[in-house]
Design an enzyme around this catalytic site. Structure first.
Site, PDB file in Angstrom:
ATOM      1  N   GLY A  20       7.509 -19.651 -18.564  1.00  0.00           N
ATOM      2  CA  GLY A  20       7.266 -21.069 -18.258  1.00  0.00           C
ATOM      3  C   GLY A  20       6.669 -21.725 -19.502  1.00  0.00           C
ATOM      4  O   GLY A  20       6.491 -21.065 -20.535  1.00  0.00           O
ATOM      5  N   SER A  22       4.178 -22.820 -22.202  1.00  0.00           N
ATOM      6  CA  SER A  22       2.828 -22.409 -22.589  1.00  0.00           C
ATOM      7  C   SER A  22       2.253 -23.394 -23.585  1.00  0.00           C
ATOM      8  O   SER A  22       2.880 -23.692 -24.606  1.00  0.00           O
ATOM      9  CB  SER A  22       2.790 -20.976 -23.137  1.00  0.00           C
ATOM     10  OG  SER A  22       3.978 -20.650 -23.762  1.00  0.00           O
ATOM     11  N   SER A 262      -5.682   6.994   2.910  1.00  0.00           N
ATOM     12  CA  SER A 262      -4.733   7.484   3.908  1.00  0.00           C
ATOM     13  C   SER A 262      -3.329   7.075   3.504  1.00  0.00           C
ATOM     14  O   SER A 262      -3.125   6.034   2.883  1.00  0.00           O
ATOM     15  CB  SER A 262      -5.077   6.863   5.265  1.00  0.00           C
ATOM     16  OG  SER A 262      -4.009   7.065   6.144  1.00  0.00           O
ATOM     17  N   GLY A 312       1.460  -0.035  -0.109  1.00  0.00           N
ATOM     18  CA  GLY A 312       2.359   0.928  -0.736  1.00  0.00           C
ATOM     19  C   GLY A 312       2.509   2.208   0.062  1.00  0.00           C
ATOM     20  O   GLY A 312       1.508   2.883   0.326  1.00  0.00           O
ATOM     21  N   ILE A 313       3.734   2.511   0.434  1.00  0.00           N
ATOM     22  CA  ILE A 313       4.013   3.804   1.073  1.00  0.00           C
ATOM     23  C   ILE A 313       5.273   4.384   0.439  1.00  0.00           C
ATOM     24  O   ILE A 313       6.336   3.753   0.439  1.00  0.00           O
ATOM     25  CB  ILE A 313       4.190   3.665   2.606  1.00  0.00           C
ATOM     26  CG1 ILE A 313       2.867   3.191   3.245  1.00  0.00           C
ATOM     27  CG2 ILE A 313       4.637   5.002   3.221  1.00  0.00           C
ATOM     28  CD1 ILE A 313       2.920   3.008   4.756  1.00  0.00           C
ATOM     29  N   GLY A 314       5.108   5.546  -0.136  1.00  0.00           N
ATOM     30  CA  GLY A 314       6.270   6.269  -0.634  1.00  0.00           C
ATOM     31  C   GLY A 314       6.664   5.962  -2.065  1.00  0.00           C
ATOM     32  O   GLY A 314       7.636   6.527  -2.559  1.00  0.00           O
ATOM     33  N   CYS A 319       4.984  11.345  -5.053  1.00  0.00           N
ATOM     34  CA  CYS A 319       5.133  11.220  -3.594  1.00  0.00           C
ATOM     35  C   CYS A 319       6.518  11.646  -3.127  1.00  0.00           C
ATOM     36  O   CYS A 319       7.524  11.210  -3.696  1.00  0.00           O
ATOM     37  CB  CYS A 319       4.890   9.756  -3.251  1.00  0.00           C
ATOM     38  SG  CYS A 319       5.084   9.419  -1.530  1.00  0.00           S
ATOM     39  N   ARG A 418      -5.882  12.906   4.648  1.00  0.00           N
ATOM     40  CA  ARG A 418      -5.118  11.744   4.220  1.00  0.00           C
ATOM     41  C   ARG A 418      -3.875  11.529   5.088  1.00  0.00           C
ATOM     42  O   ARG A 418      -3.345  10.445   5.204  1.00  0.00           O
ATOM     43  CB  ARG A 418      -4.703  11.971   2.758  1.00  0.00           C
ATOM     44  CG  ARG A 418      -4.125  10.785   2.090  1.00  0.00           C
ATOM     45  CD  ARG A 418      -3.990  10.987   0.589  1.00  0.00           C
ATOM     46  NE  ARG A 418      -3.687   9.708  -0.002  1.00  0.00           N
ATOM     47  CZ  ARG A 418      -2.467   9.226  -0.098  1.00  0.00           C
ATOM     48  NH1 ARG A 418      -1.432   9.927   0.298  1.00  0.00           N
ATOM     49  NH2 ARG A 418      -2.270   8.031  -0.609  1.00  0.00           N
ATOM     50  N   GLY A 486      18.781  -4.876 -20.362  1.00  0.00           N
ATOM     51  CA  GLY A 486      17.345  -4.962 -20.683  1.00  0.00           C
ATOM     52  C   GLY A 486      16.872  -3.915 -21.675  1.00  0.00           C
ATOM     53  O   GLY A 486      15.863  -4.108 -22.345  1.00  0.00           O
TER      54      GLY A 486
HETATM   55  P1  IMP Z   1       1.252   6.707  -9.012  1.00  0.00           P
HETATM   56  O1  IMP Z   1       0.363   5.729  -9.715  1.00  0.00           O
HETATM   57  O2  IMP Z   1       2.680   6.241  -8.958  1.00  0.00           O
HETATM   58  O3  IMP Z   1       1.131   8.090  -9.539  1.00  0.00           O
HETATM   59  O4  IMP Z   1       0.781   6.711  -7.482  1.00  0.00           O
HETATM   60  C1  IMP Z   1      -0.518   7.010  -7.096  1.00  0.00           C
HETATM   61  C2  IMP Z   1      -0.637   6.798  -5.602  1.00  0.00           C
HETATM   62  O5  IMP Z   1       0.191   7.728  -4.895  1.00  0.00           O
HETATM   63  C3  IMP Z   1      -2.022   7.080  -5.041  1.00  0.00           C
HETATM   64  O6  IMP Z   1      -2.922   6.036  -5.225  1.00  0.00           O
HETATM   65  C4  IMP Z   1      -1.722   7.318  -3.569  1.00  0.00           C
HETATM   66  O7  IMP Z   1      -1.605   6.132  -2.828  1.00  0.00           O
HETATM   67  C5  IMP Z   1      -0.366   7.982  -3.609  1.00  0.00           C
HETATM   68  N1  IMP Z   1      -0.442   9.450  -3.445  1.00  0.00           N
HETATM   69  C6  IMP Z   1      -1.359  10.307  -3.917  1.00  0.00           C
HETATM   70  N2  IMP Z   1      -1.044  11.583  -3.592  1.00  0.00           N
HETATM   71  C7  IMP Z   1       0.093  11.515  -2.889  1.00  0.00           C
HETATM   72  C8  IMP Z   1       0.924  12.492  -2.273  1.00  0.00           C
HETATM   73  O8  IMP Z   1       0.696  13.705  -2.355  1.00  0.00           O
HETATM   74  N3  IMP Z   1       2.006  12.024  -1.591  1.00  0.00           N
HETATM   75  C9  IMP Z   1       2.283  10.699  -1.506  1.00  0.00           C
HETATM   76  N4  IMP Z   1       1.576   9.746  -2.109  1.00  0.00           N
HETATM   77  C10 IMP Z   1       0.476  10.150  -2.785  1.00  0.00           C
END
Ligand code: IMP
Length: 501
Positions: A20, A22, A262, A312-314, A319, A418, A486
């Site tokens: 944008g 500056s 968790s 964030g999950i997965g 992970c 966890r 990129g």
């Molecule tokens: P990174 O920065 O991409 O390495 O992700 C770190 C994050 O992965 C952590 O803050 C957790 O939320 C998550 N995490 C940590 N240990 C595990 C695991 O064993 N399985 C899945 N997620 C994990």
């Protein structure tokens, strides 16, 4: 019928920022990365800010007391890992809180009858040439003198000569009282051309040493994050099982903020934990919760009283949750939806609950994108695990230095709490791997480079603060073909250049 989201979920890699306007004042040096960590009411201040939007992950391979001190020195916060005994986690927290920047508990101490031979051996072992001479040879014994390499000439003296014969004795030393501030200690060092200054109590017992070189590095950390007693700020992980014992121990040790660690936060276990902390501490102890990936999960934890909410999950580098259980969501999509839910909640209630994007940051520009998408701060595991300050071993694999990095859900960490769904006290299957990451050097150097890229990009988008950036950022999804465009393309590279991640 099951609910289907109308759009596919995306990762950071699929987005770019569009610059944008500056203005001339948009210079990296003018950018502030200060950000709230815990919730606050409209028109009020948050009870806790960080000076940079980075926190280190609640993981055995990432956040111990050493990492916490190094990160607080740069303005961020570590969350000490909770997958250890309550005593050892609390001890790590209290080591951070008791660490006095610039005030060193002397680690090279000798007695008056120590020989020159022993002094030389100690110097070789510790690398320190300044030694305190105390009556009992301890760090807090009565100070009788100081030995530095200027006090002896190895070529001219017998190795058996005793320290009391060549030390600079107490009555010839310049010392200062134990409660001297760092600034005054430094003035004394400069005015008297000293390299070190012993601080002693009224019984002449040594309390701390202040070294000229440490003061210089302390002054270099202009963003360091301190509490009102000038101690480093530190966070700590808790779980939904033993909070009634763990939380009081961590609070007693001085933790500034806690976070329920968790894999999945949309659960009654989390609301029970938050309720317990709120009832016991009447909102004086701050607790983050998570992780969630949609509006519903955010609303649930907001109403349960979370002080910040992790998203964030997965997406974490170690992970395997998505492979093992098929749950999760592209990190960028999850973040965008939760950020909108946070803003909606703020409009409705006047309460701003910061959100933290947790996991999946690979390139430095992912940090910038996550902030643009609405994250107030970011939690990183892999990123910090690569540095000298992480608690894991540095190993040489086929000629390259690596650091170990393992997930909390791996068989190595066995952090069953966890992944607790109220079942047995064990990890029934793994959700994380044990791995290596390329060793990257010191936290200070790497973080400095990453943040200079973040500041520079914020300037390209005409923004001098994170809230301004979140309002002004223009973000575009990119096609698979433009992702190829990129990187360097249609050229033959002369050599692999270093790609900082
Ligand atoms: P990174 O920065 O991409 O390495 O992700 C770190 C994050 O992965 C952590 O803050 C957790 O939320 C998550 N995490 C940590 N240990 C595990 C695991 O064993 N399985 C899945 N997620 C994990």
């Amino acid at each position: 019928m099951a609910y289907y989201f109308s759009e596919p979920s995306h990762t950071f890699n699929e987005y770019l920022l569009v610059p944008g306007y500056s203005s001339a004042e948009c210079m990296p040096a003018n950018v502030s990365l200060r950000t709230p960590i815990v919730k606050y009411k409209k028109g009020e201040e948050s009870a806790l800010y960080a000076n940079i939007p980075m926190v280190s992950a609640i993981m055995q391979a990432v956040s111990d007391d050493r990492m916490a001190i190094a990160l607080a020195q740069e303005g961020g916060i570590s969350f000490i890992f909770g997958s250890q005994s309550i005593e050892s986690e609390a001890a790590m927290v209290s080591r951070v809180k008791n660490y006095k920047a610039g005030f060193i508990v002397s680690d090279s101490n000798v007695k008056p009858d120590t020989t020159l031979e022993e002094v030389l051996k100690l110097k070789e072992r510790t690398g320190h040439s300044t030694m305190a001479v105390t009556d009992d040879g301890t760090a807090n014994g009565k100070l009788l003198g100081i030995v530095t390499s200027r006090d002896y000439r190895v070529s001219r003296m017998e190795r058996s000569v005793k320290v009391e014969e060549f030390m600079t004795p107490f009555d010839k030393l310049i010392t200062a009282p134990a409660d001297t501030s760092l600034k005054i200690a430094n003035d004394i060092i400069w005015d008297n051309k000293l390299n070190s200054l012993p601080l002693v109590d009224d019984k002449q017992h040594l309390v701390y040493m202040v070294f000229r070189k440490d003061y210089d590095s302390h002054k270099a950390n202009s963003l360091e994050l301190l509490d009102e007693h000038k101690r480093y700020v530190v966070g700590a992980g808790i779980n939904t099982r033993d909070y009634a014992e763990r939380v009081p121990a961590l609070v007693e040790a001085g933790a500034d903020v806690l976070c329920i660690d968790s894999s999945e936060g949309f659960s009654e276990w989390q609301s029970r934990t938050l309720e317990w902390v709120r009832t016991k501490y009447k909102d004086t102890v701050k607790v983050g919760a998570g992780n969630v990936v949609d509006r519903e999960g955010f609303r649930f934890l907001a109403e349960a009283g979370a002080d910040f909410i992790k998203v964030g999950i997965g997406g974490g580098s170690i992970c395997i949750t998505r492979e093992q259980k098929g749950i999760g969501r592209g990190q960028a999509t999850a973040l965008i939806e939760v950020a909108a839910a946070r803003d909606e909640y703020f409009e409705e209630t006047g309460i701003y609950i910061p959100i933290c994007s947790d996991g999946g940051i690979v390139h430095d520009y992912h940090c910038t994108l996550a902030l643009a998408m609405g994250a107030d701060f970011l939690m990183l595991g892999r990123y910090f695990s690569r540095f000298d300050e992480s608690p894991t071993n540095k190993v040489n694999i086929n000629g390259s230095y690596m650091k170990e990095y393992w997930g909390e859900g791996s068989a190595r960490a066995r952090n069953w709490q966890r992944y607790d769904m109220g079942g047995d006290k064990k990890l029934s299957f793994e959700e994380g791997v044990d791995s290596y990451v390329p060793y990257a050097g010191s936290l200070k150097d790497n973080l400095g480079l990453t943040l200079s890229k973040v500041r520079s990009t914020m300037c390209n988008c005409g923004s001098l603060s994170i809230p301004e950036f979140q309002k002004k950022a223009k973000i575009t999804l990119v096609s698979a073909t433009s992702i190829v465009e990129g990187g360097a393309h249609d050229v033959v590279l002369k050599e692999t250049s270093s790609t900082s991640k």
